[in-house]
Structures are given as structure tokens and as C-alpha cells.
Design a protein around this motif. Structure first.
Motif, PDB file in Angstrom:
ATOM      1  N   MET A  82       8.291  10.073 -24.938  1.00 49.89           N
ATOM      2  CA  MET A  82       9.422   9.364 -25.553  1.00 49.89           C
ATOM      3  C   MET A  82      10.255   8.662 -24.494  1.00 49.89           C
ATOM      4  O   MET A  82      10.717   7.539 -24.704  1.00 49.89           O
ATOM      5  CB  MET A  82      10.281  10.345 -26.346  1.00 49.89           C
ATOM      6  CG  MET A  82       9.607  10.838 -27.607  1.00 49.89           C
ATOM      7  SD  MET A  82      10.570  12.099 -28.442  1.00 49.89           S
ATOM      8  CE  MET A  82      11.799  11.097 -29.264  1.00 49.89           C
ATOM      9  N   LEU A  83      10.443   9.344 -23.352  1.00 54.67           N
ATOM     10  CA  LEU A  83      11.231   8.722 -22.282  1.00 54.67           C
ATOM     11  C   LEU A  83      10.537   7.460 -21.770  1.00 54.67           C
ATOM     12  O   LEU A  83      11.181   6.418 -21.582  1.00 54.67           O
ATOM     13  CB  LEU A  83      11.426   9.717 -21.129  1.00 54.67           C
ATOM     14  CG  LEU A  83      12.528  10.749 -21.342  1.00 54.67           C
ATOM     15  CD1 LEU A  83      12.620  11.666 -20.135  1.00 54.67           C
ATOM     16  CD2 LEU A  83      13.859  10.037 -21.576  1.00 54.67           C
ATOM     17  N   LEU A  84       9.235   7.556 -21.536  1.00 57.42           N
ATOM     18  CA  LEU A  84       8.505   6.388 -21.044  1.00 57.42           C
ATOM     19  C   LEU A  84       8.641   5.217 -22.020  1.00 57.42           C
ATOM     20  O   LEU A  84       8.886   4.075 -21.612  1.00 57.42           O
ATOM     21  CB  LEU A  84       7.026   6.727 -20.849  1.00 57.42           C
ATOM     22  CG  LEU A  84       6.685   7.420 -19.535  1.00 57.42           C
ATOM     23  CD1 LEU A  84       5.294   8.010 -19.571  1.00 57.42           C
ATOM     24  CD2 LEU A  84       6.806   6.422 -18.376  1.00 57.42           C
ATOM     25  N   LEU A  85       8.488   5.511 -23.304  1.00 56.56           N
ATOM     26  CA  LEU A  85       8.623   4.429 -24.280  1.00 56.56           C
ATOM     27  C   LEU A  85      10.056   3.919 -24.333  1.00 56.56           C
ATOM     28  O   LEU A  85      10.287   2.717 -24.516  1.00 56.56           O
ATOM     29  CB  LEU A  85       8.185   4.908 -25.665  1.00 56.56           C
ATOM     30  CG  LEU A  85       6.672   5.069 -25.858  1.00 56.56           C
ATOM     31  CD1 LEU A  85       6.373   5.550 -27.268  1.00 56.56           C
ATOM     32  CD2 LEU A  85       5.953   3.754 -25.597  1.00 56.56           C
ATOM     33  N   ALA A  86      11.024   4.826 -24.178  1.00 52.92           N
ATOM     34  CA  ALA A  86      12.418   4.395 -24.214  1.00 52.92           C
ATOM     35  C   ALA A  86      12.679   3.376 -23.112  1.00 52.92           C
ATOM     36  O   ALA A  86      13.298   2.343 -23.340  1.00 52.92           O
ATOM     37  CB  ALA A  86      13.340   5.597 -24.066  1.00 52.92           C
ATOM     38  N   VAL A  87      12.181   3.657 -21.903  1.00 49.29           N
ATOM     39  CA  VAL A  87      12.469   2.762 -20.777  1.00 49.29           C
ATOM     40  C   VAL A  87      11.605   1.503 -20.822  1.00 49.29           C
ATOM     41  O   VAL A  87      12.106   0.400 -20.617  1.00 49.29           O
ATOM     42  CB  VAL A  87      12.248   3.504 -19.439  1.00 49.29           C
ATOM     43  CG1 VAL A  87      12.457   2.548 -18.276  1.00 49.29           C
ATOM     44  CG2 VAL A  87      13.198   4.678 -19.339  1.00 49.29           C
ATOM     45  N   PHE A  88      10.306   1.652 -21.118  1.00 45.22           N
ATOM     46  CA  PHE A  88       9.419   0.499 -20.959  1.00 45.22           C
ATOM     47  C   PHE A  88       9.046  -0.177 -22.271  1.00 45.22           C
ATOM     48  O   PHE A  88       8.325  -1.165 -22.267  1.00 45.22           O
ATOM     49  CB  PHE A  88       8.153   0.927 -20.209  1.00 45.22           C
ATOM     50  CG  PHE A  88       8.436   1.327 -18.795  1.00 45.22           C
ATOM     51  CD1 PHE A  88       8.682   0.352 -17.835  1.00 45.22           C
ATOM     52  CD2 PHE A  88       8.508   2.653 -18.427  1.00 45.22           C
ATOM     53  CE1 PHE A  88       8.971   0.697 -16.523  1.00 45.22           C
ATOM     54  CE2 PHE A  88       8.793   3.015 -17.121  1.00 45.22           C
ATOM     55  CZ  PHE A  88       9.024   2.032 -16.171  1.00 45.22           C
ATOM     56  N   HIS A  89       9.509   0.363 -23.382  1.00 44.92           N
ATOM     57  CA  HIS A  89       9.216  -0.305 -24.650  1.00 44.92           C
ATOM     58  C   HIS A  89      10.499  -0.661 -25.394  1.00 44.92           C
ATOM     59  O   HIS A  89      10.750  -1.822 -25.693  1.00 44.92           O
ATOM     60  CB  HIS A  89       8.320   0.590 -25.519  1.00 44.92           C
ATOM     61  CG  HIS A  89       7.631  -0.159 -26.615  1.00 44.92           C
ATOM     62  ND1 HIS A  89       6.321  -0.556 -26.539  1.00 44.92           N
ATOM     63  CD2 HIS A  89       8.084  -0.621 -27.798  1.00 44.92           C
ATOM     64  CE1 HIS A  89       5.999  -1.218 -27.628  1.00 44.92           C
ATOM     65  NE2 HIS A  89       7.039  -1.268 -28.405  1.00 44.92           N
ATOM     66  N   TYR A  90      11.325   0.361 -25.658  1.00 43.94           N
ATOM     67  CA  TYR A  90      12.503   0.091 -26.482  1.00 43.94           C
ATOM     68  C   TYR A  90      13.633  -0.577 -25.710  1.00 43.94           C
ATOM     69  O   TYR A  90      14.335  -1.420 -26.252  1.00 43.94           O
ATOM     70  CB  TYR A  90      12.983   1.382 -27.148  1.00 43.94           C
ATOM     71  CG  TYR A  90      12.043   1.818 -28.250  1.00 43.94           C
ATOM     72  CD1 TYR A  90      11.788   0.966 -29.321  1.00 43.94           C
ATOM     73  CD2 TYR A  90      11.387   3.030 -28.214  1.00 43.94           C
ATOM     74  CE1 TYR A  90      10.913   1.323 -30.326  1.00 43.94           C
ATOM     75  CE2 TYR A  90      10.507   3.400 -29.221  1.00 43.94           C
ATOM     76  CZ  TYR A  90      10.273   2.546 -30.272  1.00 43.94           C
ATOM     77  OH  TYR A  90       9.402   2.891 -31.263  1.00 43.94           O
ATOM     78  N   LEU A  91      13.785  -0.213 -24.437  1.00 48.67           N
ATOM     79  CA  LEU A  91      14.836  -0.887 -23.656  1.00 48.67           C
ATOM     80  C   LEU A  91      14.555  -2.398 -23.556  1.00 48.67           C
ATOM     81  O   LEU A  91      15.448  -3.203 -23.832  1.00 48.67           O
ATOM     82  CB  LEU A  91      14.963  -0.234 -22.276  1.00 48.67           C
ATOM     83  CG  LEU A  91      16.030  -0.819 -21.345  1.00 48.67           C
ATOM     84  CD1 LEU A  91      17.419  -0.679 -21.973  1.00 48.67           C
ATOM     85  CD2 LEU A  91      16.015  -0.125 -19.990  1.00 48.67           C
ATOM     86  N   PRO A  92      13.308  -2.807 -23.199  1.00 45.08           N
ATOM     87  CA  PRO A  92      13.033  -4.247 -23.228  1.00 45.08           C
ATOM     88  C   PRO A  92      13.160  -4.852 -24.622  1.00 45.08           C
ATOM     89  O   PRO A  92      13.567  -6.005 -24.750  1.00 45.08           O
ATOM     90  CB  PRO A  92      11.581  -4.336 -22.741  1.00 45.08           C
ATOM     91  CG  PRO A  92      11.330  -3.084 -22.011  1.00 45.08           C
ATOM     92  CD  PRO A  92      12.187  -2.050 -22.644  1.00 45.08           C
ATOM     93  N   ALA A  93      12.838  -4.064 -25.653  1.00 43.67           N
ATOM     94  CA  ALA A  93      12.992  -4.602 -27.007  1.00 43.67           C
ATOM     95  C   ALA A  93      14.460  -4.928 -27.264  1.00 43.67           C
ATOM     96  O   ALA A  93      14.794  -5.990 -27.813  1.00 43.67           O
ATOM     97  CB  ALA A  93      12.461  -3.607 -28.035  1.00 43.67           C
TER      98      ALA A  93
END
Lengths: 313, 330
Positions: B43-54
């Protein structure tokens, strides 16, 4: 589990009595089509491998690409692995693939197991959080700003972290974990095993095949990584193999920094400097070989359930 | 805790949701915390590299200036908000509409010339009697799926390019072969044949599974009723494939703005911008090469929003047609 080889068309053995006998012409046509399909895939690969092992004379007399092998001349491979850009690139790609696959597989297996039982606390919101990645894309520009903002420019982690979690692979693994009988896990729990122990001692050993397939998917992805290197890596010695392939084949760069012009000694052949074309083809073979090596494993383990479940997302 | 415990309170069956719902949140947390913990790294990885850029897509509404601060976050905080200015600029840029036109044109072209190929391949494979030939063909056609786009485009260059194998063979025979790799007029054919070479075999798997799921008795019954090959295909095979075909068609339509990036990026020099610019390459060149960050992000956001609408719309259509679609109807 049904393997691909078992994904048999409707007739296990021979032609059923009610089916018409095939016509000669039909069979011939089908055979031709199949032969063409196989040739379209195999011939380019064959030509690349043969040319990479050819000497200057053979290449000149063939007018370029060589179809019929006349000798086994590994000088192009010796040259590109003597140091220089290709050697660096193979090293970089290997490191990225090994570390990347390890990171990706660990976090994916953990999350897939964490989500493998319905009815646990926060199960639905967390699952939704992962599935939402299918609908919401990060966008190239903000991604670039985030990765460079974290100081990952010219850092190999820039090839790993942004690609580390694939919700697709997570869903595949989770579907498999969910199929493991609960009685098995409950009995382990009665014996006092914690969740981590259950995962590593019971669930994972039962899911070797599907875990291997997911690992191989990640590995192929990392080995094939290209555009993140364009975006985030400026240093020449950090470029992965796909970038080097692009420079030599598509951007028309001459392979001198791969060691072209270097003379090598081959026992039985004498001293030779491999032709540029052979060096280029050797680079192609180097990018291609890992896929060829892991491929039989993927094919053997790949399951019907994995594919269909995956398509359904 | 009302559930039956075997050893103290540590063991609680989680199979039945009914049991869980009767437990208090604290009890469930005590029971489930290791599972939640396991989800956190991903979840952290997606938060930084997926949702933050989103979320970062909001710079589409900024005149983003990377030099306004020391870090992208600082720069973001100090950049000027300009509302829909970037979009206005974008919609007035002919190059943007060219890229939209190319993207949709390629999707349409591939729906006609690419989409049926895996279906035909699956039926061809299904009709092969010998298991050995069948698995040989399968092994061969799946293979290119694992190659990178760089490799695929390179192989095409070596075969079809100006100095490629075909040109070389033609030269020896006294002809001149056209160079397909640099001809903008045949670019749609080129990229579609590359896509077929790489992925049509892999795409066949789903249809093979669907064919294998068709009850063989149906064929026999149809044959007993006098149906020939053609009739059996029309009345048994096609209806059996229909759900999969509809599903994949929907997925493709929902993905109409995604035609891939690397394939076009790699061949842009050879065939020129006019033929090869698609939305994704437009975002890259506008945003990162020309450094009009806001405009690039606006184009990316436009693509994401239209893409989301397309997926949701395609699913609506699927549900209307009585098919399942990608996500189930709630």
C-alpha cells in the motif's frame, strides 16, 4: 490445476465418429498456415543468432544477414563481454531484475495473503484500494516529478520502485490463496501458528507454481524495462540492456563502445576482429536469452485459472 | 466473542462473515492485525508511486515551474494557479488533436485487423489433432509476448528495414523492396503487424480456454441433427465464444486511448511525428522534452478522465447486453 498443455481442445484422442473426414486440400492449407506462423516467429530469431556467430567473410558473402550457419565464431560475444557498455548494461539489468523481483514478489505475496480471507477487518477498503489502480492512472508528468523529487535520478531504484506492485499480479495470487482449504489454515491456527508462519510454512509451499509464475512475470518486466531508464537515468554506465539495444539497432549508433574493432584470439580460428553486424546481433541475443531461458517454466506452470481469473480482473 | 473457541480465545474461524460481523472492531483488530500489516508495504509503494502522482495531476491547473522551489513539492507550492489555462492552450493546439486522431485511428484499425486474429488462431489450434504439433505451435506463438518492445521493433527493423533481410534478399534478386520502417503511409500496418507478432499468440489463451469449456456433446448433437462444419461453427462455437469476445471488446473499447507508448516512442524518429504521435507520446514530448509541465499534465489528465468514462460506459453497455463486464453490477 490445469496446465496449458492440458488445456486440451475438446477431443482427447482422435476424431470422433460423427465428424466428417477432413479434405486433403483443407489439411494441406492448414499445414501451410501453421508452417508460415511458426516461420514468422522463428526465422528472425534464427537469423539473429546465426549472424551473431558469423565471421566477416560469411557476412560479406551473404550480403549482410546470414541464414545458413557456416561456422561457430563467438568473437562478438567475447568482445562485448570484455567490458564496456554492453557488459555494464548486462550487469545493471541483472541487478535490477534480481532486486526488483525480490522486492515485488515479497510485497505482493504479503498483500495477497493479507487479503485472501473475506470478513477480516478492513478487507473491503484495502482490496478496493488495490483495485482502484486499474481505473486511476498516475500520469507520466506527475510520476516523473515524484520520482525525481525523491532524488532517484540516476539511481537504479527508479527502475524498481515505481513498477514494484502490480495489482494484476496481486489479484492472481490472491485468487489462488483463496482456493486453499480454510480447514488447513484453521488447523494450523489451532496448533498455535501465527499468520506469518502459516503464510511461509503452509500457504507458500502449496502455491509454488503460481508464485513462480508471478515472479517470472515481474522478472520479465524488469528485464524489459526501457522507458523508465530513458526518463530517470542519464549516466551512460547505468543504462540497462534494452537502452543499449535501442542505441545500437534503432538509433544507429556504431558499437565501438561495445568494443568493436577489438581483436580477439580464438583457438582454431586465429585472431579476428568481429564485424559490427555480428556485435549488434550479439547484443540482440543477449537481451533475448533470459526470456528464452525462463520461458519453458512459465509455460509449464502457467495455469488456465491464472489466465482466465486474471482477465476477469 | 461469541464464536466457538478451541484454545482460549486465540482461535476464531474466519470463514463466515456472519461470525465476523458479530465481533467488535477491537476483537477483529486483535485477530486480524497481522493480515493488515502484511498489506502495508504494497500500500505504501502504491501510495507514493501511484496515488501521489495521480493527485499530482492537479499541476494541470498550474503554470508549473520546477525552478520556483528547491524540490518539486516546493515548486508545486510556489507555482501559480491558472485554472483551465493549460486546457485552453491544449485544445487550441492542432498537434494535440492530431495525436487524439492518431490514437483513435489506431484503436479502430486494430479493432478490425488485430482483434480477430487471436480468435482465428485459437480456432486453428483447436482444430489440430496431434497434441505434439499443438504444443509446438503454442510454445512458438506465446514466446514473443515476453520480448520487450525495443526487441520487437529491432527485429522488425532487421527484417523489414532499409538494410533488413527482406531488402537484402530483394537486392540480390535484382529488386528494390520498399522500406516499411520509415514510411509514414504504411505506419498503421507496421505497428499493427508488430502488435500481432508480439501479442496475438498470447491473446489466444483466453479463447482457447473458452473453446475448451464448450461441451463436446453439443457438437455431437448438432452433427447428429445434420449440421455440417459451418453450421456447427455458427451455432455451437460462436455462441460459446460470445461472452469472452464481448468482454475483450469492452476492455479494448474502454482502453481506446491506450495504444501503448514505447512502440511509438521508438519509431517516431523513423516515420515522423505526424504519423506516429499518439496521446502518450504527446504528453511526453510536451511535458518532459519541451518542459511545458502543466500542458503535458493537462493532456495526461484529459486522457485519464476520458479513459475512465470510456471504461465505465463500456461496462454499462455490457450490463445492458446481459454480459458481466469487467466489474459486476452492484
Amino acid at each position: 490445476m490445469t496446465t496449458l498443455a492440458q488445456l486440451k481442445p475438446r477431443r482427447p484422442s482422435g476424431r470422433p465418429v460423427w465428424e466428417e473426414k477432413p479434405s486433403r486440400l483443407g489439411q494441406l492449407g492448414k499445414g501451410t498456415v501453421i508452417a508460415i506462423i511458426i516461420a514468422v516467429v522463428v526465422v528472425p530469431l534464427w537469423v539473429v543468432v546465426v549472424t551473431s556467430l558469423s565471421s566477416t567473410e560469411t557476412i560479406n558473402s551473404a550480403g549482410g544477414y546470414v541464414f545458413l550457419p557456416r561456422e561457430f565464431n563467438p568473437s562478438a560475444y567475447i568482445v562485448i563481454f570484455q567490458g564496456g557498455q554492453v557488459t555494464d548494461a548486462v550487469l545493471v539489468s541483472t541487478i535490477v531484475t534480481v532486486i526488483g523481483t525480490a522486492v515485488s514478489l515479497s510485497v505482493t505475496v504479503l498483500a495477497a495473503y493479507g487479503l485472501s480471507r473475506t470478513g477480516t477487518l478492513l478487507h473491503r477498503p484495502i482490496l478496493f484500494y488495490f483495485l482502484l489502480t486499474f481505473l486511476i492512472y498516475p500520469g507520466m508528468i506527475p510520476s516523473y516529478l515524484v520520482v525525481t523529487g525523491l532524488g532517484l535520478k540516476d539511481n537504479l531504484l527508479a527502475l524498481v520502485l515505481p513498477a514494484a506492485v502490480s495489482a494484476f499480479n496481486l489479484v492472481v495470487l490472491r485468487a489462488f490463496f483463496m482456493g486453499i482449504p480454510t480447514e488447513l489454515l484453521d488447523s494450523a491456527r489451532i496448533d498455535g501458528a501465527g499468520e506469518f508462519r502459516i503464510l511461509f510454512r503452509i500457504v507458500l509451499p502449496l502455491s509454488k507454481a503460481v508464485t513462480a509464475v508471478v515472479g517470472l512475470f515481474y522478472a520479465v518486466g524488469y528485464w524489459n524495462t526501457f522507458f523508465n531508464a530513458v526518463l530517470y537515468l542519464d549516466r551512460n554506465d547505468l543504462q540497462p540492456v534494452q537502452r543499449v539495444l535501442q542505441m545500437f539497432i534503432l538509433a544507429g549508433q556504431s558499437p565501438t563502445n561495445a568494443g568493436a574493432g577489438t581483436v580477439v584470439h580464438l583457438p582454431g580460428i586465429g585472431y579476428t576482429a568481429p564485424p559490427n553486424l555480428a556485435i549488434k546481433m550479439a547484443v540482440v541475443v543477449v537481451t533475448l536469452v533470459p526470456a528464452l531461458i525462463i520461458y519453458p517454466f512459465v509455460q509449464r506452470h502457467f495455469t488456465k485459472g491464472v489466465i482466465v481469473g486474471a482477465i476477469k480482473g | 466473542m461469541s464464536s466457538p473457541s478451541v484454545v482460549g480465545t486465540a482461535v476464531t474461524p474466519r470463514t463466515k462473515e456472519a461470525v465476523s460481523s458479530r465481533m467488535s472492531v477491537a476483537a477483529r483488530l486483535r485477530r486480524d492485525w497481522p493480515l493488515i500489516l502484511m498489506c502495508i508495504p504494497a500500500m505504501l509503494l502504491l501510495a507514493v508511486f501511484h496515488y501521489l502522482p495521480a493527485l499530482g495531476n492537479v499541476i494541470a491547473f498550474q503554470d508549473y515551474n520546477p525552478f520556483a522551489g528547491d524540490s518539486p513539492v516546493q515548486a508545486f507550492l510556489h507555482s501559480e494557479w491558472i485554472g483551465f489555462g493549460n486546457f485552453q492552450y491544449l485544445f487550441e493546439t492542432p498537434a494535440f488533436w492530431d495525436s487524439v486522431r492518431n490514437t483513435l485511428g489506431i484503436t479502430a484499425f486494430q479493432l478490425v485487423f488485430y482483434f480477430p486474429i487471436p480468435i482465428l488462431l485459437a480456432m486453428l489450434l483447436n482444430s489440430i489433432m496431434s497434441p505434439r504439433i499443438r504444443s509446438l505451435v503454442q510454445s512458438v506463438v506465446y514466446l514473443p509476448h515476453f520480448f520487450s518492445w525495443v526487441l520487437v521493433v529491432s527485429l522488425f527493423q532487421m527484417m523489414l528495414g532499409g538494410a533488413g533481410l527482406i531488402a537484402q534478399t530483394a537486392r540480390e534478386a535484382g529488386f528494390t523492396a520498399p522500406d516499411f520502417m520509415t514510411n509514414p503511409d504504411t505506419f498503421y500496418f507496421l505497428i499493427t503487424s508488430q502488435a500481432i507478432w508480439k501479442d496475438a499468440g498470447w491473446g489466444m489463451i483466453v479463447f482457447l480456454a473458452a473453446l475448451a469449456a464448450i461441451d463436446p456433446n453439443l457438437y455431437e448433437a448438432a452433427a447428429a441433427d445434420g449440421a455440417g462444419r459451418g453450421r456447427r461453427f455458427w451455432h455451437v462455437t460462436l455462441p460459446g465464444l460470445r461472452p469472452v469476445i464481448v468482454l475483450l471488446l469492452i476492455l479494448r473499447l474502454g482502453d481506446a486511448l491506450n495504444v501503448g507508448f514505447e512502440q511509438f516512442y521508438l519509431q517516431r524518429e523513423a516515420v515522423g511525428r505526424d504519423a506516429s504521435e499518439v496521446l502518450d507520446t504527446f504528453v511526453y514530448y510536451q511535458g518532459i522534452s519541451v518542459q511545458q509541465w502543466g500542458v503535458g499534465a493537462a493532456a495526461g489528465l484529459f486522457k485519464a478522465l476520458v479513459g475512465l468514462l470510456l471504461i465505465v460506459g463500456a461496462n454499462k453497455v455490457a450490463h445492458k447486453l446481459g454480459e458481466q463486464g469487467i466489474y459486476a453490477k452492484k
